[in-house]
Design a protein around this motif. Structure first.
Motif, PDB file in Angstrom:
ATOM      1  N   UNK A   1       0.829  -1.199   0.000  1.00 12.74           N
ATOM      2  CA  UNK A   1       0.000   0.000   0.000  1.00 12.74           C
ATOM      3  C   UNK A   1       0.868   1.256   0.000  1.00 12.74           C
ATOM      4  N   UNK A   2       1.986   1.214   0.731  1.00 12.82           N
ATOM      5  CA  UNK A   2       2.918   2.350   0.709  1.00 12.82           C
ATOM      6  C   UNK A   2       3.463   2.565  -0.699  1.00 12.82           C
ATOM      7  N   UNK A   3       3.763   1.477  -1.416  1.00  7.16           N
ATOM      8  CA  UNK A   3       4.224   1.601  -2.796  1.00  7.16           C
ATOM      9  C   UNK A   3       3.177   2.225  -3.698  1.00  7.16           C
ATOM     10  N   UNK A   4       1.907   1.867  -3.473  1.00  7.94           N
ATOM     11  CA  UNK A   4       0.825   2.468  -4.261  1.00  7.94           C
ATOM     12  C   UNK A   4       0.798   3.984  -4.096  1.00  7.94           C
ATOM     13  N   UNK A   5       0.878   4.471  -2.862  1.00  6.93           N
ATOM     14  CA  UNK A   5       0.814   5.911  -2.637  1.00  6.93           C
ATOM     15  C   UNK A   5       2.068   6.617  -3.157  1.00  6.93           C
ATOM     16  N   UNK A   6       3.217   5.950  -3.111  1.00 12.76           N
ATOM     17  CA  UNK A   6       4.413   6.566  -3.668  1.00 12.76           C
ATOM     18  C   UNK A   6       4.265   6.801  -5.167  1.00 12.76           C
ATOM     19  N   UNK A   7       3.561   5.897  -5.856  1.00 13.71           N
ATOM     20  CA  UNK A   7       3.357   6.051  -7.298  1.00 13.71           C
ATOM     21  C   UNK A   7       2.203   7.004  -7.581  1.00 13.71           C
ATOM     22  N   UNK A   8       1.068   6.779  -6.920  1.00 10.79           N
ATOM     23  CA  UNK A   8      -0.151   7.519  -7.251  1.00 10.79           C
ATOM     24  C   UNK A   8      -0.199   8.917  -6.640  1.00 10.79           C
ATOM     25  N   UNK A   9       0.590   9.174  -5.601  1.00 14.55           N
ATOM     26  CA  UNK A   9       0.519  10.471  -4.929  1.00 14.55           C
ATOM     27  C   UNK A   9       1.808  11.270  -5.005  1.00 14.55           C
ATOM     28  N   UNK A  10       2.941  10.611  -5.238  1.00 12.92           N
ATOM     29  CA  UNK A  10       4.227  11.313  -5.181  1.00 12.92           C
ATOM     30  C   UNK A  10       4.903  11.376  -6.545  1.00 12.92           C
ATOM     31  N   UNK A  11       5.234  10.205  -7.122  1.00 19.01           N
ATOM     32  CA  UNK A  11       6.049  10.175  -8.338  1.00 19.01           C
ATOM     33  C   UNK A  11       5.228  10.208  -9.622  1.00 19.01           C
ATOM     34  N   UNK A  12       4.023   9.691  -9.614  1.00 21.51           N
ATOM     35  CA  UNK A  12       3.217   9.669 -10.825  1.00 21.51           C
ATOM     36  C   UNK A  12       3.532   8.531 -11.763  1.00 21.51           C
ATOM     37  N   UNK A  13       4.542   7.744 -11.460  1.00 18.08           N
ATOM     38  CA  UNK A  13       4.914   6.558 -12.234  1.00 18.08           C
ATOM     39  C   UNK A  13       5.858   5.731 -11.383  1.00 18.08           C
TER      40      UNK A  13
END
Length: 378
Positions: free
Chosen positions: A279-291
């Motif tokens: 779940x932390x990986x999901x937010x890093x992509x969807x909320x921080x890096x965008x990819x």
């Protein structure tokens, strides 16, 4: 015929006894033991700060200036708090990946692998579902990330239970494998041709990006992290499964003799911890890096180890500890500019604190003032 789990638990403790924290009543004896759980970690934290201060003095730097900058960059302004809380979001979930298996006596330190693979899964799923409604795509992305994390760390539990493989070594090696797989995927099969300087998956469309909490420049991962910590505390302290996990963590062999489902507990708690890391990986992509890209491997999983140990694997205590460590990490840039120190200096501080925490583990039960028997006799 096997009895239900709750009846098996009744055979471990008397029905007339009310389960309490660490098996202690809420009297002077219980307060003494709880005080030990607070005093020793705080003392270890201060000892780590003291040793790090000597480290700075050797280099001719002022410890007071360093800690003042850390406070200013991490907690001194509204912007500082927003930066700190944004960094705390993945740390909360990464720490749970360590804390939940620890209740069974397992030392799982491979949350970094679940974070990066969960992020890759979320990024790839978002690219595939580019034309789907956000109300469908975001839950699917979240579910894929959690499923990958659960599978990855769940394999550590399976290796431990079925093959007797040490979970610490297995999770550490699997973290390195996960990072290698992530690099291969984002630089090869899943690479966006337009990402020239920094290989990554195709960027998410704006509709698939997680927004910020109203009034704060902090993404919703913080709320999910806090809720996850509360739910983990409820699971451990308020359910029969959590009680069974504490029994198994105290003595795995005795739990097997009592007929507790040790295998299900190991697989379930490791998979749940991995799901939180995914779940932390999901937010890093969807909320921080965008990819999904190499920035997923920033060390949140390893910092989560320190947070879980400092919090004594208590999900509620993870919340303030994660915010504290996030403030340290948020200050690295300002420390580098103002004191002419490498940004890795904050990592050195974390290293000293972690060593102090490990050394403090040998002190539990050694101080008479914290001994429950002394207060019971009194």
């Amino acid at each position: 015929m096997d009895r239900p789990l709750d009846r098996r638990l009744m055979s471990v403790s008397s029905p007339s006894e009310t389960p309490t924290y660490a098996g202690l009543p809420f009297g002077p004896a219980g307060v003494a033991r709880r005080a030990e759980m607070i005093v020793l970690p705080v003392g270890a934290l201060l000892a780590g700060f003291a040793v790090f201060s000597l480290f700075l003095l050797v280099q001719g730097k002022s410890p007071s200036d360093f800690y003042a900058l850390v406070y200013r960059a991490g907690f001194g302004t509204v912007f500082s708090w927003e930066n700190t809380l944004s960094r705390a979001a993945p740390l909360l979930l990464a720490a749970l990946c360590v804390a939940l298996p620890a209740r069974l006596g397992l030392v799982v330190i491979g949350g970094e692998g679940a974070i990066v693979l969960g992020g890759v899964g979320a990024g790839f799923t978002g690219a595939v579902l580019g034309g789907a409604p956000a109300l469908i795509a975001l839950p699917v992305m979240l579910g894929v990330a959690m499923a990958i994390g659960a599978l990855w760390i769940g394999m550590v539990g399976a290796l431990r239970y079925y093959r007797g493989v040490n979970e610490t070594i297995a999770s550490l090696l699997m973290a390195y494998i996960a990072i290698a797989v992530m690099n291969h995927l984002v630089e090869g099969p899943l690479r966006d041709p337009a990402s020239l300087n920094k290989p990554s998956t195709a960027p998410l469309i704006d509709a698939f990006k997680v927004g910020t909490i109203p009034g704060w420049d902090v993404h919703w991962g913080l709320v999910f992290g806090v809720v996850a910590c509360v739910l983990a505390w409820v699971l451990i302290d308020k359910t029969t499964w959590g009680f069974a996990a504490r029994i198994a963590g105290g003595n795995l062999r005795a739990a097997q003799v009592q007929g507790l489902p040790v295998g299900k507990l190991i697989l379930g708690f490791t998979a749940l911890g991995g799901a939180f890391a995914g779940l932390a990986g999901f937010f890093e992509v969807a909320a921080v890096h965008g990819s999904a890209n190499a920035s997923l491997a920033t060390g949140y999983g390893y910092t989560g180890i320190l947070i879980a140990f400092l919090a004594r694997h208590n999900p509620l205590a993870i919340i303030p500890v994660a915010i504290l460590l996030a403030g340290f990490e948020a200050s690295s840039g300002l420390v580098q500019r103002r004191m002419d120190l490498p940004d890795a200096t904050v990592l050195v501080l974390q290293g000293f604190v972690f060593m102090a925490i490990l050394m403090s583990e040998t002190l539990y039960g050694r101080f008479k003032i914290f001994t429950p028997e002394r207060w019971r006799s009194a």
